[in-house]
Design an enzyme around this catalytic site. Structure first.
Site, PDB file in Angstrom:
ATOM      1  N   ASP A 368       0.850  -1.201   0.000  1.00  0.00           N
ATOM      2  CA  ASP A 368       0.000   0.000   0.000  1.00  0.00           C
ATOM      3  C   ASP A 368       0.881   1.245   0.000  1.00  0.00           C
ATOM      4  O   ASP A 368       2.048   1.206  -0.408  1.00  0.00           O
ATOM      5  CB  ASP A 368      -0.953  -0.058   1.214  1.00  0.00           C
ATOM      6  CG  ASP A 368      -2.253   0.687   0.986  1.00  0.00           C
ATOM      7  OD1 ASP A 368      -2.234   1.923   1.079  1.00  0.00           O
ATOM      8  OD2 ASP A 368      -3.294   0.048   0.708  1.00  0.00           O
ATOM      9  N   ASP A 369       0.367   2.331   0.491  1.00  0.00           N
ATOM     10  CA  ASP A 369       1.050   3.634   0.465  1.00  0.00           C
ATOM     11  C   ASP A 369       2.452   3.545   1.090  1.00  0.00           C
ATOM     12  O   ASP A 369       2.723   2.682   1.914  1.00  0.00           O
ATOM     13  CB  ASP A 369       0.176   4.606   1.282  1.00  0.00           C
ATOM     14  CG  ASP A 369       0.440   6.041   0.923  1.00  0.00           C
ATOM     15  OD1 ASP A 369       1.422   6.316   0.223  1.00  0.00           O
ATOM     16  OD2 ASP A 369      -0.350   6.902   1.357  1.00  0.00           O
ATOM     17  N   ARG A 445      -5.670  16.579   3.120  1.00  0.00           N
ATOM     18  CA  ARG A 445      -4.685  15.511   3.340  1.00  0.00           C
ATOM     19  C   ARG A 445      -3.321  15.898   2.729  1.00  0.00           C
ATOM     20  O   ARG A 445      -2.661  15.092   2.090  1.00  0.00           O
ATOM     21  CB  ARG A 445      -5.148  14.171   2.766  1.00  0.00           C
ATOM     22  CG  ARG A 445      -4.595  12.989   3.564  1.00  0.00           C
ATOM     23  CD  ARG A 445      -4.720  11.667   2.857  1.00  0.00           C
ATOM     24  NE  ARG A 445      -4.359  10.570   3.744  1.00  0.00           N
ATOM     25  CZ  ARG A 445      -3.802   9.440   3.356  1.00  0.00           C
ATOM     26  NH1 ARG A 445      -3.538   9.220   2.091  1.00  0.00           N
ATOM     27  NH2 ARG A 445      -3.507   8.504   4.218  1.00  0.00           N
ATOM     28  N   LYS A 478      -4.355  -0.867  -6.572  1.00  0.00           N
ATOM     29  CA  LYS A 478      -5.395  -0.194  -5.779  1.00  0.00           C
ATOM     30  C   LYS A 478      -5.348   1.280  -6.179  1.00  0.00           C
ATOM     31  O   LYS A 478      -4.331   1.943  -5.984  1.00  0.00           O
ATOM     32  CB  LYS A 478      -5.087  -0.368  -4.289  1.00  0.00           C
ATOM     33  CG  LYS A 478      -6.078   0.311  -3.355  1.00  0.00           C
ATOM     34  CD  LYS A 478      -5.759  -0.097  -1.916  1.00  0.00           C
ATOM     35  CE  LYS A 478      -6.483   0.710  -0.879  1.00  0.00           C
ATOM     36  NZ  LYS A 478      -6.008   0.394   0.475  1.00  0.00           N
ATOM     37  N   ASP A 480      -6.503   4.881  -5.631  1.00  0.00           N
ATOM     38  CA  ASP A 480      -7.093   5.635  -4.523  1.00  0.00           C
ATOM     39  C   ASP A 480      -7.379   7.079  -4.918  1.00  0.00           C
ATOM     40  O   ASP A 480      -6.801   7.596  -5.886  1.00  0.00           O
ATOM     41  CB  ASP A 480      -6.106   5.605  -3.339  1.00  0.00           C
ATOM     42  CG  ASP A 480      -6.817   5.581  -2.000  1.00  0.00           C
ATOM     43  OD1 ASP A 480      -7.981   6.012  -1.948  1.00  0.00           O
ATOM     44  OD2 ASP A 480      -6.200   5.147  -1.014  1.00  0.00           O
ATOM     45  N   MET A 481      -8.250   7.721  -4.167  1.00  0.00           N
ATOM     46  CA  MET A 481      -8.522   9.162  -4.344  1.00  0.00           C
ATOM     47  C   MET A 481      -8.884   9.698  -2.967  1.00  0.00           C
ATOM     48  O   MET A 481      -9.979   9.472  -2.474  1.00  0.00           O
ATOM     49  CB  MET A 481      -9.707   9.332  -5.298  1.00  0.00           C
ATOM     50  CG  MET A 481      -9.915  10.753  -5.744  1.00  0.00           C
ATOM     51  SD  MET A 481     -11.536  11.396  -5.366  1.00  0.00           S
ATOM     52  CE  MET A 481     -11.529  12.896  -6.308  1.00  0.00           C
ATOM     53  N   ASN A 482      -7.921  10.387  -2.344  1.00  0.00           N
ATOM     54  CA  ASN A 482      -8.073  10.684  -0.924  1.00  0.00           C
ATOM     55  C   ASN A 482      -8.426  12.120  -0.571  1.00  0.00           C
ATOM     56  O   ASN A 482      -8.101  12.580   0.520  1.00  0.00           O
ATOM     57  CB  ASN A 482      -6.795  10.279  -0.176  1.00  0.00           C
ATOM     58  CG  ASN A 482      -6.748   8.778   0.052  1.00  0.00           C
ATOM     59  OD1 ASN A 482      -7.773   8.165   0.308  1.00  0.00           O
ATOM     60  ND2 ASN A 482      -5.579   8.196  -0.055  1.00  0.00           N
ATOM     61  N   CYS A 528     -10.863   2.757  -4.821  1.00  0.00           N
ATOM     62  CA  CYS A 528     -10.820   3.203  -3.433  1.00  0.00           C
ATOM     63  C   CYS A 528     -10.856   4.719  -3.419  1.00  0.00           C
ATOM     64  O   CYS A 528     -10.287   5.370  -4.296  1.00  0.00           O
ATOM     65  CB  CYS A 528      -9.522   2.704  -2.790  1.00  0.00           C
ATOM     66  SG  CYS A 528      -9.305   3.231  -1.086  1.00  0.00           S
ATOM     67  N   ASP A 550     -12.666   2.559   5.024  1.00  0.00           N
ATOM     68  CA  ASP A 550     -11.433   2.518   5.816  1.00  0.00           C
ATOM     69  C   ASP A 550     -11.721   2.009   7.219  1.00  0.00           C
ATOM     70  O   ASP A 550     -10.801   1.835   8.009  1.00  0.00           O
ATOM     71  CB  ASP A 550     -10.831   3.926   5.910  1.00  0.00           C
ATOM     72  CG  ASP A 550      -9.867   4.197   4.771  1.00  0.00           C
ATOM     73  OD1 ASP A 550      -9.584   3.275   3.993  1.00  0.00           O
ATOM     74  OD2 ASP A 550      -9.398   5.348   4.650  1.00  0.00           O
TER      75      ASP A 550
HETATM   76  C1  GLA Z   1      -6.738   5.598   1.940  1.00  0.00           C
HETATM   77  C2  GLA Z   1      -7.178   4.167   1.756  1.00  0.00           C
HETATM   78  C3  GLA Z   1      -6.423   3.276   2.725  1.00  0.00           C
HETATM   79  C4  GLA Z   1      -4.947   3.416   2.477  1.00  0.00           C
HETATM   80  C5  GLA Z   1      -4.545   4.867   2.619  1.00  0.00           C
HETATM   81  C6  GLA Z   1      -3.111   5.074   2.225  1.00  0.00           C
HETATM   82  O1  GLA Z   1      -7.153   6.113   3.155  1.00  0.00           O
HETATM   83  O2  GLA Z   1      -8.543   4.045   1.913  1.00  0.00           O
HETATM   84  O3  GLA Z   1      -6.823   1.951   2.561  1.00  0.00           O
HETATM   85  O4  GLA Z   1      -4.639   2.941   1.203  1.00  0.00           O
HETATM   86  O5  GLA Z   1      -5.339   5.705   1.793  1.00  0.00           O
HETATM   87  O6  GLA Z   1      -2.718   6.379   2.340  1.00  0.00           O
END
Ligand code: GLA
Length: 731
Positions: A368-369, A445, A478, A480-482, A528, A550
């Site tokens: 992941d990140d 963020r 994965k 993502d878009m946070n 995500c 999450d």
């Molecule tokens: C988001 C995703 C998490 C993880 C974090 C990483 O919050 O939903 O599952 O991947 O980013 O920064």
């Protein structure tokens, strides 16, 4: 009877769209299109539900010969402003002289044996084996020469109508579209109730059911994403409708950006439901000879309650929305590094993880990140998608080799739409992110959003990811878009096209996803957005599964997954077993419950497998090997909700095979109640002609008993336990 049909009765001017499940009926009157019926299949329609015209004082009429005909009263299929219909319009187009277009008159219709595919937008797919038909009804405003086409598609064996609209500028001057909804329906109000979702990060898919009052109720998003706050869904149902019975009329948009659902009950108790791109922050300049296509809206009818509605969504999305190669493909059981390491990832740690994961029985390890640029927290490196060589001295090569040697797949996390202010990308392309002249863009963020309306930015993302994948043959991404969008502006959009920004962003994103998923069809993409922040049918077109929250706490997850299952099949909802005390809630939910919640979705893990006791390791190994035996059944079985965590306290659901020979029921008890002797659970989805034996207790039941009398569930002491019943047909 034909499997699907679209008929036009010339004399009565009636369109009748139908298949074995539904009919959808409209009438042409005074060159406008009126809604007449939507529901269970009718063999023939006589107009029995049409009310006699009544004189309404103040009602404006098109035709002085027929003064009782007024758009204020008639049930319509679309509506433009300023034509005597004072309800919310669905289509609004402004001309250069400032006037809105006024008279959309019927011109002609076309019927084709295919689905209408909206260009550049995610959509319901054609299936070779199954028939589909589309009715396109054309309207024209003679003054401006603006054309409107309404599309209605129907497919075999599904209670769905797929609607969209297209606006074409046949005039010689530009016009501005202020509103372009995908669907609108007017019906009589009959005490229907409205169901929508609300939610937030870590608390997605809360169900909101309410009476429909006079006035307008609307939900929507202006966040640049479909959002966990109000996903693009609404259902109208009767007060007596339950999970198991009663009528439901459901609407969902295949779109991931700003949207709006508006429900209006007017002074005559007429009910209008309209859905489409949110008119707030939307204005599209349409040049001569150009056309604008709305996203598709899915209209599902069920007379078997909300579970009936969900069955229709699940089947439709599995067969015709998700990428075909993945829809029915077994998904690997993954272990994700996020709750195990957060940003603290390294080559050695991941090697240990891969080796251990392979031994335990996982099939995919996801990094992941934290693996790129110099990212040790959320403050840096988005946009710099090169492997951090301090953490991974050999790039990802050693990890991929290690994964291969251990017979396990390897995947990775990206957040391609974002940019960190201190990134290298930012230094070289300070015009690539969203910004409004003169204003410092807001961080969320610690990051900014790339301006996907720019072709160059789209190409950069496509090239960066495809070069990465070519260098490192990973099996999973994965995506993502946070954060949500602020400062919605592109430096390259002209002043009179600024209102196109949000939709152009979505078109840019869809283009990128189309390119990448076509180039790499064997990569499993997981959607995500801080969990389920963009869990919608639009993203589902490209990515067959979504990290739905999450929040991995198995108690909270019951409600989240319960809500998500209204629309999405279990294969699309990913759920991970995580550590206790849970990182989000501090709760200690027993392993059996965590396993049951995750196993009744698309199951994976997200905990530190390097620090397991031997008992814990044993527990997980046993769970994985049992899950592997069951997963086909769990994935392809039919999923039914039995008890609602929102209204019943406890939560229960079941999975049953199509032949109704085997069912697994999960009954989750929230808290021990000293006064409750037992709970009675009726199971309406078994076969009343069959008999069943419960595996663990060997108890014997008739199907009829399970349906009508129900089964007693004895209470258990302790917090958050699960009771699992497995019913097998006894021949
Ligand atoms: C988001 C995703 C998490 C993880 C974090 C990483 O919050 O939903 O599952 O991947 O980013 O920064």
């Amino acid at each position: 009877m034909q499997k699907i049909s679209i008929l036009y009765d010339d004399e009565k001017q009636i369109f009748h769209i139908s298949n074995n499940k539904i009919s959808y009926i409209m009438e042409l009157k005074e060159n406008t299109l009126l809604h007449r019926y939507w529901g269970h299949t009718l063999q023939y329609y006589t107009g029995c539900n049409c009310t006699e015209p009544v004189k309404r004082t103040f009602a404006a009429s098109y035709n002085q010969q027929n003064p009782l005909f007024s758009l204020e009263i008639e049930p319509q299929e679309f509506s433009c402003p300023h034509q005597g219909d004072y309800r919310e319009p669905s289509i609004s187009v402004r001309q250069q002289n400032g006037c809105t277009i006024g008279r959309m008159k019927y011109q002609y219709y076309e019927i084709t044996d295919t689905l209408h595919i909206p260009e550049g937008l995610p959509h319901i797919r054609e299936m070779k084996q199954k028939a589909a038909k589309t009715l396109a009804i054309h309207f024209l405003d003679m003054v401006s020469n603006i054309k409107l086409i309404l599309y209605y598609s129907i497919v075999e064996d599904s209670a769905v109508i797929i609607r969209s609209a297209q606006i074409i500028n046949q005039g010689n001057q530009s016009v501005w579209i202020d509103r372009a909804f995908s669907t609108l329906i007017d019906t009589n109000y009959q005490k229907q109730q409205l169901i929508t979702f609300y939610g937030t990060h870590q608390k997605e898919f809360r169900i909101n059911r309410q009476e429909i009052q006079h006035g307008i109720f609307s939900i929507g998003s202006t966040r640049g994403a479909s959002s966990p706050q109000y996903p693009p869904f609404a259902a109208i149902c009767m007060p007596e409708t339950t999970e198991h019975s009663g009528e439901v009329y459901a609407f969902q948009l295949i779109y991931s950006g700003n949207h709006c659902v508006s429900v209006e009950r007017n002074q005559y108790n007429h009910l209008r439901v309209a859905m489409g791109i949110n008119p707030e922050d939307f204005c599209w300049k349409l040049l001569p000879n150009e056309s604008f296509q709305t996203p598709q809206a899915i209209l599902i009818y069920s007379n078997m309650g909300l579970n009936g509605m969900s069955q229709e969504f699940h089947k439709l999305y599995t067969e015709r929305l998700f990428p075909t190669q993945w829809a029915k493909q077994k998904r690997p059981i993954l272990l994700n590094s996020w709750e195990m390491c957060y940003f603290d990832v390294s080559e050695q740690k991941m090697i240990d993880v891969i080796k251990q994961a392979a031994k335990i029985g996982f099939e995919l390890v996801v990094l992941d990140d934290g693996w790129f640029g110099h990212r040790n927290n959320s403050k840096s490196s988005l946009g710099d998608w090169t492997v951090n060589t301090e953490k991974f001295p050999n790039g990802l090569t050693t990890l991929l080799k290690c994964a291969e040697e251990n017979g396990i797949q390897f995947g990775i996390w990206f957040e391609p739409e974002m940019i960190s202010p201190n990134s290298i990308l930012m230094k070289s392309h300070s015009d690539w992110y969203m910004q409004m002249d003169g204003y410092t863009p807001l961080l969320s963020r610690n990051q900014l959003v790339l301006d996907l309306t720019q072709k160059e930015v789209q190409n950069y993302i496509i090239e960066t990811l495809s070069n990465f994948i070519k260098q490192y043959p990973i099996s999973y991404i994965k995506w993502d878009m946070n954060r949500h969008i602020t400062d919605p502006n592109s430096l390259y959009l002209s002043q009179d096209s600024k209102g196109e920004f949000f939709h152009r962003y979505m078109l840019g994103l869809y283009h990128i996803l189309q390119e990448l998923t076509t180039q790499f069809p064997n990569i499993l993409f997981e959607n995500c957005s801080s969990g389920g922040g963009r869990f919608d049918a639009g993203m589902g077109f490209f990515m067959p599964q979504t990290w739905c929250s999450d929040n991995t706490d198995a108690l909270d997850r019951q409600a989240i997954q319960y809500g998500a299952s209204y629309l999405f099949p279990l294969s699309a909802i990913t759920a991970h077993i995580s550590a206790v005390p849970n990182h989000q809630t501090g709760r200690n939910v027993p392993f059996a419950t965590r396993a049951a919640v995750a196993s009744s979705a698309n199951m994976g893990y997200e905990l530190n497998i390097l620090e397991l006791s031997s008992e814990e390791k044993e527990l997980i190994m046993t769970h994985l090997s049992e899950y592997k035996k069951e997963r086909e059944f769990l994935f392809y079985g039919e999923f039914y909700r039995l008890c609602s965590p929102f209204t019943d306290g406890n939560c229960a659901w079941m999975i049953i095979d199509q032949e109704k020979t085997r069912a697994i029921i999960y009954y989750f008890i929230r808290e021990y109640d000293v006064s409750a002797l037992s709970y009675i659970l009726k199971i309406p989805y078994v076969d009343c002609q069959k008999n069943y034996v419960e595996k663990n207790t060997n108890r014997y039941f008739t199907g009829e008993e399970l349906i009508y009398a129900g089964i007693a569930i004895n209470t258990i002491k302790g917090d958050f336990p699960v009771i699992i019943l497995e019913l097998n047909e006894k021949k």
